[in-house]
Design a protein around this motif. Structure first.
Motif, PDB file in Angstrom:
ATOM      1  N   ALA A 125       0.678  -1.066  -0.005  1.00 20.77           N
ATOM      2  CA  ALA A 125      -0.620  -0.098  -0.185  1.00 20.77           C
ATOM      3  C   ALA A 125       0.648   1.706  -0.051  1.00 20.77           C
ATOM      4  N   ILE A 126       2.103   1.607   0.663  1.00 23.16           N
ATOM      5  CA  ILE A 126       2.884   2.136   1.170  1.00 23.16           C
ATOM      6  C   ILE A 126       3.288   2.312  -0.275  1.00 23.16           C
ATOM      7  N   PHE A 127       3.882   1.489  -1.466  1.00 27.75           N
ATOM      8  CA  PHE A 127       4.756   1.709  -2.657  1.00 27.75           C
ATOM      9  C   PHE A 127       3.292   2.194  -3.270  1.00 27.75           C
ATOM     10  N   ILE A 128       2.435   1.776  -3.020  1.00 22.96           N
ATOM     11  CA  ILE A 128       0.910   2.316  -4.146  1.00 22.96           C
ATOM     12  C   ILE A 128       1.226   3.217  -4.339  1.00 22.96           C
ATOM     13  N   GLY A 129       0.855   4.410  -2.753  1.00 21.07           N
ATOM     14  CA  GLY A 129       0.639   5.462  -2.796  1.00 21.07           C
ATOM     15  C   GLY A 129       1.819   6.395  -3.234  1.00 21.07           C
ATOM     16  N   GLN A 130       2.179   5.985  -2.711  1.00 25.21           N
ATOM     17  CA  GLN A 130       4.070   6.810  -3.584  1.00 25.21           C
ATOM     18  C   GLN A 130       3.441   7.223  -5.655  1.00 25.21           C
ATOM     19  N   ILE A 131       2.985   5.740  -6.137  1.00 23.63           N
ATOM     20  CA  ILE A 131       3.223   5.919  -7.574  1.00 23.63           C
ATOM     21  C   ILE A 131       2.087   6.926  -7.987  1.00 23.63           C
ATOM     22  N   TYR A 132       0.695   7.600  -7.311  1.00 21.16           N
ATOM     23  CA  TYR A 132       0.152   8.091  -7.300  1.00 21.16           C
ATOM     24  C   TYR A 132       0.215   9.560  -7.440  1.00 21.16           C
ATOM     25  N   ASN A 133       0.451  10.783  -8.037  1.00 12.43           N
ATOM     26  CA  ASN A 133       0.882  12.059  -8.517  1.00 12.43           C
ATOM     27  C   ASN A 133      -0.251  12.884  -8.709  1.00 12.43           C
ATOM     28  N   PRO A 134      -0.952  12.960  -7.552  1.00 15.62           N
ATOM     29  CA  PRO A 134      -2.086  14.407  -7.852  1.00 15.62           C
ATOM     30  C   PRO A 134      -1.975  15.084  -9.263  1.00 15.62           C
ATOM     31  N   ARG A 135      -0.613  15.905  -9.385  1.00 20.17           N
ATOM     32  CA  ARG A 135      -0.991  16.374 -10.561  1.00 20.17           C
ATOM     33  C   ARG A 135      -1.271  16.209 -11.699  1.00 20.17           C
ATOM     34  N   ILE A 136      -0.371  14.956 -11.955  1.00 19.76           N
ATOM     35  CA  ILE A 136      -0.227  13.907 -13.836  1.00 19.76           C
ATOM     36  C   ILE A 136      -2.102  13.169 -13.263  1.00 19.76           C
ATOM     37  N   TYR A 137      -2.810  12.813 -12.193  1.00 22.60           N
ATOM     38  CA  TYR A 137      -2.673  11.914 -12.197  1.00 22.60           C
ATOM     39  C   TYR A 137      -4.422  11.781 -12.349  1.00 22.60           C
ATOM     40  N   PRO A 138      -5.835  11.441 -12.653  1.00 23.25           N
ATOM     41  CA  PRO A 138      -6.887  11.801 -12.153  1.00 23.25           C
ATOM     42  C   PRO A 138      -7.453  11.637 -10.890  1.00 23.25           C
ATOM     43  N   PRO A 139      -8.333  11.901 -10.283  1.00 23.62           N
ATOM     44  CA  PRO A 139      -9.279  11.703  -8.673  1.00 23.62           C
ATOM     45  C   PRO A 139      -8.729  10.009  -8.289  1.00 23.62           C
ATOM     46  N   LEU A 140      -8.233  10.301  -7.630  1.00 25.09           N
ATOM     47  CA  LEU A 140      -7.866   8.910  -6.790  1.00 25.09           C
ATOM     48  C   LEU A 140      -8.652   8.225  -5.829  1.00 25.09           C
ATOM     49  N   ILE A 141     -10.174   8.141  -5.291  1.00 28.05           N
ATOM     50  CA  ILE A 141     -11.253   7.556  -4.721  1.00 28.05           C
ATOM     51  C   ILE A 141     -10.327   6.345  -3.692  1.00 28.05           C
ATOM     52  N   ILE A 142      -9.944   6.135  -2.247  1.00 28.61           N
ATOM     53  CA  ILE A 142      -9.926   5.046  -2.142  1.00 28.61           C
ATOM     54  C   ILE A 142     -11.252   3.921  -0.785  1.00 28.61           C
ATOM     55  N   TYR A 143     -11.298   2.846  -1.266  1.00 27.80           N
ATOM     56  CA  TYR A 143     -12.404   2.028  -0.534  1.00 27.80           C
ATOM     57  C   TYR A 143     -12.160   1.636   0.278  1.00 27.80           C
ATOM     58  N   ASN A 144     -13.213   0.690   1.367  1.00 26.45           N
ATOM     59  CA  ASN A 144     -12.059   0.403   2.363  1.00 26.45           C
ATOM     60  C   ASN A 144     -13.271  -0.794   3.180  1.00 26.45           C
TER      61      ASN A 144
END
Length: 172
Positions: free
Chosen positions: A132-151
């Motif tokens: 999960a930590i590495f997946i979070g590092q991949i996301y960049n809000p400046r270049i990627y679409p909005p990301l919604i996380i579910y639990n």
């Protein structure tokens, strides 16, 4: 100053394997391992709608049933998944597994972001914290679409269901 895209970090996960319980991954074990067979599924090309939102399922510790997502009224035609053979809470045993999952996720996420430039991405995750930590590092809000996380959580009736935890959006 950070010159590279990701920071070099060392993550450990408490592992219970056979009679061994340790924080240290056995590097010799990694040499003996066969391929971990990460499975990627994508929608068929004729069903892709680039204007609709996307669902990504990450199945490392457990399978995520599509029926449990349907009550959220998300369109299921843009469904992608990254899973491993026989998901379980003990699947992550070596650093090479961690690296392989992260590499495959990055490739998948970049492909999705290319197709769905402005669509919301809905992430359903069943896996260990180091991934999960590495997946979070991949996301960049400046270049990627909005990301919604579910639990996966209990509701007011003590039944399990997916709930929106938080969203990551572009900078204001």
């Amino acid at each position: 100053a950070v010159i590279q895209e990701t920071n070099k970090v060392l993550l450990h996960q408490w592992r219970r394997r056979k009679d061994e319980q340790t924080w240290v991954w056995n590097q010799e074990e990694e040499k003996e391992e066969e391929s971990h067979n990460i499975l990627i599924s994508r929608p068929e090309e004729e069903f892709i709608k680039s204007s609709e939102l996307v669902i990504i399922k990450i199945e490392i510790s457990a399978k995520i049933d599509n029926e449990s997502i349907k009550p959220l009224d998300l369109p299921m035609n843009n469904l992608y998944s990254l899973s491993v053979n026989n998901p379980s809470v003990n699947w992550l045993q070596t650093e090479s597994q961690l690296n392989e999952v992260c590499r495959e996720y990055r490739n998948l996420f970049e492909q999705i972001s290319e197709i769905y430039k402005k669509s919301e991405i809905n992430l359903f995750y069943a896996g260990p914290i180091p991934i999960a930590i590495f997946i979070g590092q991949i996301y960049n809000p400046r270049i990627y679409p909005p990301l919604i996380i579910y639990n996966w959580q209990k509701n007011e009736n003590n039944l399990n269901e997916y709930k929106r935890v938080f969203g990551l959006r572009g900078l204001l």
